[in-house]
Structure formats: C-alpha cells, structure tokens
Design an enzyme around this catalytic site. Structure first.
Site, PDB file in Angstrom:
ATOM      1  N   LYS A 259       0.837  -1.202   0.000  1.00  0.00           N
ATOM      2  CA  LYS A 259       0.000   0.000   0.000  1.00  0.00           C
ATOM      3  C   LYS A 259       0.874   1.255   0.000  1.00  0.00           C
ATOM      4  O   LYS A 259       0.643   2.204  -0.730  1.00  0.00           O
ATOM      5  CB  LYS A 259      -0.874   0.005   1.260  1.00  0.00           C
ATOM      6  CG  LYS A 259      -2.132  -0.807   1.112  1.00  0.00           C
ATOM      7  CD  LYS A 259      -3.372   0.051   1.386  1.00  0.00           C
ATOM      8  CE  LYS A 259      -4.657  -0.665   1.000  1.00  0.00           C
ATOM      9  NZ  LYS A 259      -4.965  -1.797   1.880  1.00  0.00           N
ATOM     10  N   ARG A 260       1.891   1.211   0.854  1.00  0.00           N
ATOM     11  CA  ARG A 260       2.781   2.346   1.007  1.00  0.00           C
ATOM     12  C   ARG A 260       3.537   2.645  -0.290  1.00  0.00           C
ATOM     13  O   ARG A 260       3.615   3.783  -0.744  1.00  0.00           O
ATOM     14  CB  ARG A 260       3.766   2.035   2.146  1.00  0.00           C
ATOM     15  CG  ARG A 260       4.866   3.046   2.342  1.00  0.00           C
ATOM     16  CD  ARG A 260       4.290   4.428   2.678  1.00  0.00           C
ATOM     17  NE  ARG A 260       5.314   5.450   2.561  1.00  0.00           N
ATOM     18  CZ  ARG A 260       6.096   5.822   3.555  1.00  0.00           C
ATOM     19  NH1 ARG A 260       5.969   5.254   4.736  1.00  0.00           N
ATOM     20  NH2 ARG A 260       7.003   6.768   3.365  1.00  0.00           N
TER      21      ARG A 260
END
Length: 493
Positions: A259-260
């Site tokens: 996600k990051r």
RNA sequence: GCCCCCAUCGUCUAGCGGCCCAGGACGCGGCCCUCUCAAGGCCAAAACAGGGGUUCGAGUCCCCUUGGGGGCACCA
C-alpha cells in the site's frame, strides 16, 4: 474443452472496496477480449457479500474506470441481463438454498464453534507445527440435532465437508493439471454466521447459474482452487475452464506492491490505479496496450495494439504464467505512441480538461491548433499545459538573465532584439514559412547562429526555455502579441 | 513452517528438439539530424540460474538444487 468458435461467457467479479487496480484492469480486459472475440458475453458481477468492507461509491468508480478504458459489459448490476441480479448482496437466499442442498447431500455441515474456540484450536495446531485448520469438532454431529440447533437460532456457520483422503486435480489452462492432497485442505466456511455466503460458495453458485464457461482470475486464487473444484463436483456440475493469470510485481520485480509503495508512486507521476492514470494524463488506449502485454504476447515483434486489434489477436493460449514486474517507462512509451496516433481534433479535445484544471479557459479550436506541434513531444496529456501555457496567458514573466544571448552583452542583445523586432513588424504574411524565412535571413545578416537568435526569441515570446518550435509558437500567438512580448523583453534587458 | 506456482538480457518478452554462438521492445550508452524539448535514423552493451539425466542433438523434455512469487480468515 470448448472449441475456438463457441461463444465464451466470462465474468469480471470485483468486490467494490476501492480503486480499480492494474491487475484487475488486465483481468477485465482479457475477459472482454475473449467474449468479444467469440461473440460471447462479458458479465460484470459485484461481489459485495462482505458488508464490512464496502466502500462508498466504489461500484460507481469501478464502472467509470472500466468505461474509460473502453471495456464495456453485456450483463451487469446496472444493465441487468437474463441471469441477474448481478450484485451478490441481492442473492443471499440463492446461496442459502445451495448451501442447504450441500448439507442435505452430507457434503456440508453446521458448525457451532465459537470464534474463540477456533482461535484456540488454530493456535494449538500452530504450536505443534500442524496445519492451522479446523479440527472437525462439528463435522460428525448428529444431523437432526444440528438442524434443530440451527433452527432454534444458535449461532453457526456452514462448513464444507472436505474429503480427508485422496487428491484433487485442478486443471489450469496455462499450467495443466495441478495436484492437491486433500489432507492439506481445510473444512472451509461456506456461509458465515451472519447468513452471508463467502466467496467460495457465492462465486461458484453464480458462475454456474450465470453459465460462465471460463473463469479468468489472478493466480492468488490458485491455492484455493481445489476447494472450488470440490464444490463444483459436490453439486455434480461441470467445471468451467480455469485460467489463473500471473500476479503483477513491483517494478523491481521483488514482490507485490505494498500500500505504502503504491502511494509513493504518485510522487513520480505513476500509479497502479486506473483512476490516477487517467488524472496523470495517460490515454486509455495506452493503458490497455501496456497492460495487455504484461503476461501476453502476440509474436516476436508486434507491440502496438488498439482494443480492436486485441479483440482480433488475443489468445488465452499465449498467456505467460510467470509473474511480471510493472514497467512504467514502457507505459510512457506506449502513451507517446498512442498520442502520435491520434488526429489533431481528438488529441486537442483531450487536452481541454488538463488546461481547465490549471485555470485556463480554452477552446477546442485552440487545442486543435497546438495538437500537431505537441503530439511528438509530450509524454502525458498534462505535459501540454507545461509546454503551451504561455500561449494562453495574458502576461508572462521574463527574467533578464535568461534573455541575454550567451557570449554577448546586454547591450548587444538589445540591439539585436530591436533589429529582430523590426523584421517581425514588417512581416505581412503571418505564416510559419514567412516568419522562418524573414528571421533566418536576419540571422544570417547579423552572423548569428540559430541557437543565439532563436533562444533569445523563444525566451522573449514564451518566458520559457522549452517550447514547441519557435515559428509555430509565434504563428499561434499572433503577430500583435508576438511584437508586444518582444518589446516587453527589450525593456527589461 | 506447510501447500501451490514460476524461472531467457535491468524490465516486458519471442523461442513449443536441429531454423538460436538466442530475436524484438522499453530503458541505458554513443553517433547523426536539430532553434529548445522531443520525434526520427544508425550503432553498441546486455540473458537461456546451477547440476544431473533423456537424445545423434536441449533454451526447448524429465529430475534435483537454488532463487523468486503467491496462499494458508466467519476477505475477495
């Protein structure tokens, strides 16, 4: 297996939990291609049985992104079809019915175990280095008794009675037979205690009822595919053709994108979400072309494809089962290629939202005029604003330092500029060719190099170091404004 | 840990036993063209993970190792 000319019925079945991801876009694309190619149907089914994970507006955005890509469907939650409803949240009773059918056949059972007990069992098994599976506590309960308890409202789930011995063979179109020992499989849950079916049951019942012939999905489903085969078999239905696509890896090729990492991508103007790619100025044609080629190829040299080309040439047989790293510089390349392939009116029209986003109000006519001079020098649509904003501004900023010709003094530059201004003023036919001729002649007379004279004029006219070809810019700007800007420049040198 | 999948240039890939001292593309480097930026043209560097088999012959078939990836939820 189906022959090449029977119509395929395929489905794209996302859960509306967020933006459309590149991997999903590719799956949907392949579904679409194979349906169109065989004159079959492409179904859009919304898998929203997990009420907790619903994201407001996700279904709408999903459809928007698909339409933007040009991937339209024949049957779906918004347009209906002969096998609806196409939203799983509207099919609860159907799954209930089929789950009970399995109980009746003794291929599923009620389980009353609490989640606390389950967690405990799992923990214990893990401690003893055993598979963290259900221990079968409720598997052999007296059927009548279990039925009674369920009827009386005792909280329960419905589990599949997975065979304890033997082997389940899943035939994947790309990988052939894959063998799974049943002893490694769990008595997985079919229906949750809230009465909603889980993916494993719902997807299969729907695929059967909707007469899906080919299931194309990500390879993250491979580990649970024997479960699915088992359910098909339990009902006595003929399985669809299974096609498990490779997963997308991050650009380095080391693992899936987190996600990051996905969020960080946007700093470089990239994204794995279709919506963002649209905002960043990528063409749907380019995204389609690019994504189609990740895990699929036509031959050893063709790589430019339109959607129509793909419908004609795509083949499941040429899919590559190995994971593919996402390569954004190739996206840039394809975007340039597809921009070049657009005609001026089409390209110009696509510039408009990007100019408007920056506060310019422009006309299609104006955009059409700049399209030809931009089409082979921009990577994304929003580059058009960076490169041509000066044409639509009332005032531009000049810096004296960048105006002065390299190797000459301010005074020399000003004298040269005054001369050029006279030349410009005397041009009566304001065409690119004439401007070119007159200024080139002046340049020769003054023994200047093109770089010296034209960099000065470029700065003067645009306030930018980089622009499309100078004479094209002057032509579009118009004689009056060109003169005005050169004058202003001379004043501040 | 267990199960499953995958394995050709940095990346996407062609290759389905001899056509391959491995082809294309992106990217990278160089040159040409050039008013900036591009585009275009040309050139270069760059790979069959390792080991065993099978075969007259293996990148191509089989096995092992290694490496990478995915999955082990009352998510999908």
């Amino acid at each position: 297996m189906m022959s090449q000319n029977t119509p395929y019925r395929v489905r794209f079945a996302p859960s509306p939990t967020g933006h459309v991801h590149l991997g999903s876009a590719r799956t949907a694309l392949y579904d679409y291609l194979i349906a169109k190619q065989t004159q079959g149907q492409f179904i859009l089914r919304i898998e929203d049985t997990d009420r907790k994970r619903l994201v407001e507006g996700a279904e709408e955005e999903l459809m928007k992104s698909m339409r933007w890509l040009g991937i339209d469907w024949d049957e779906g939650s918004d347009k209906g079809g002969p096998y609806g409803p196409y939203r799983q949240s509207e099919r609860k009773e159907i799954y209930q019915k089929y789950a009970h059918e399995l109980i009746k056949k003794d291929m599923a059972y009620y389980c009353f175990c609490s989640s606390e007990r389950l967690a405990q069992v799992r923990q214990e098994k893990q401690k003893n280095k055993l598979l963290p599976h259900y221990d079968g506590f409720c598997r052999n309960l007296d059927k009548a008794e279990a039925e009674e308890r369920a009827k009386n409202g005792e909280s329960h789930v419905i589990r599949f009675k997975t065979p304890k011995q033997g082997i389940t063979v899943v035939h994947d179109l790309l990988r052939g037979d894959i063998l799974f020992e049943n002893s490694n499989l769990d008595d997985f849950i079919l229906v949750k205690s809230d009465g909603w079916a889980l993916y494993h049951l719902a997807a299969i019942v729907d695929d059967y009822l909707m007469k899906v012939t080919h299931v194309i999905r990500g390879s993250e489903w491979l580990p649970t595919s024997p479960l699915h085969s088992l359910i098909w078999q339990a009902f006595g239905w003929e399985e669809p053709v299974w096609v498990h696509l490779s997963v997308f890896l991050k650009p380095s090729g080391k693992g899936k994108m987190s996600k990051r990492e996905a969020a960080d991508l946007s700093n470089d103007g990239y994204s794995i979400f279709v919506k963002d790619l649209e905002d960043f100025g990528y063409l749907p044609e380019a995204v389609i072309n690019w994504v189609a080629l990740m895990g699929w190829s036509y031959d050893d040299h063709t790589e430019f494809f339109t959607l129509e080309d793909l419908v004609e040439k795509f083949s499941l047989k040429k899919l590559n089962p190995s994971p593919a790293a996402i390569n954004f510089s190739k996206l840039d390349y394809f975007n340039k290629q597809h921009i070049k392939a657009l005609d001026d009116a089409d390209l110009g029209a696509r510039f408009i939202p990007f100019f408007e986003k920056e506060g310019f109000s422009v006309t299609l006519k104006e955009m059409e005029a700049i399209a030809p001079m931009l089409k082979d020098r921009i990577t994304t649509l929003d580059d058009s604003v960076d490169m041509c904003a000066f044409l639509f501004k009332d005032e531009i900023m000049h810096s004296p330092e960048s105006l002065v010709i390299k190797g000459k003094s301010s005074e020399e530059t000003r004298q040269l500029g005054i001369g050029a201004l006279e030349v410009i003023k005397n041009i009566s036919d304001w065409s690119i060719d004439t401007i070119d001729q007159e200024l080139t002649q002046y340049m020769n007379e003054q023994s200047l190099t093109p770089k010296e004279l034209f960099s000065f004029l470029r700065e003067a006219v645009s306030g930018q170091r980089v622009t499309p070809p100078l004479f094209d810019c002057m032509q579009v700007l118009g004689k009056e404004r060109t003169i005005q800007r050169v004058k202003e420049s001379l004043e501040i040198i």
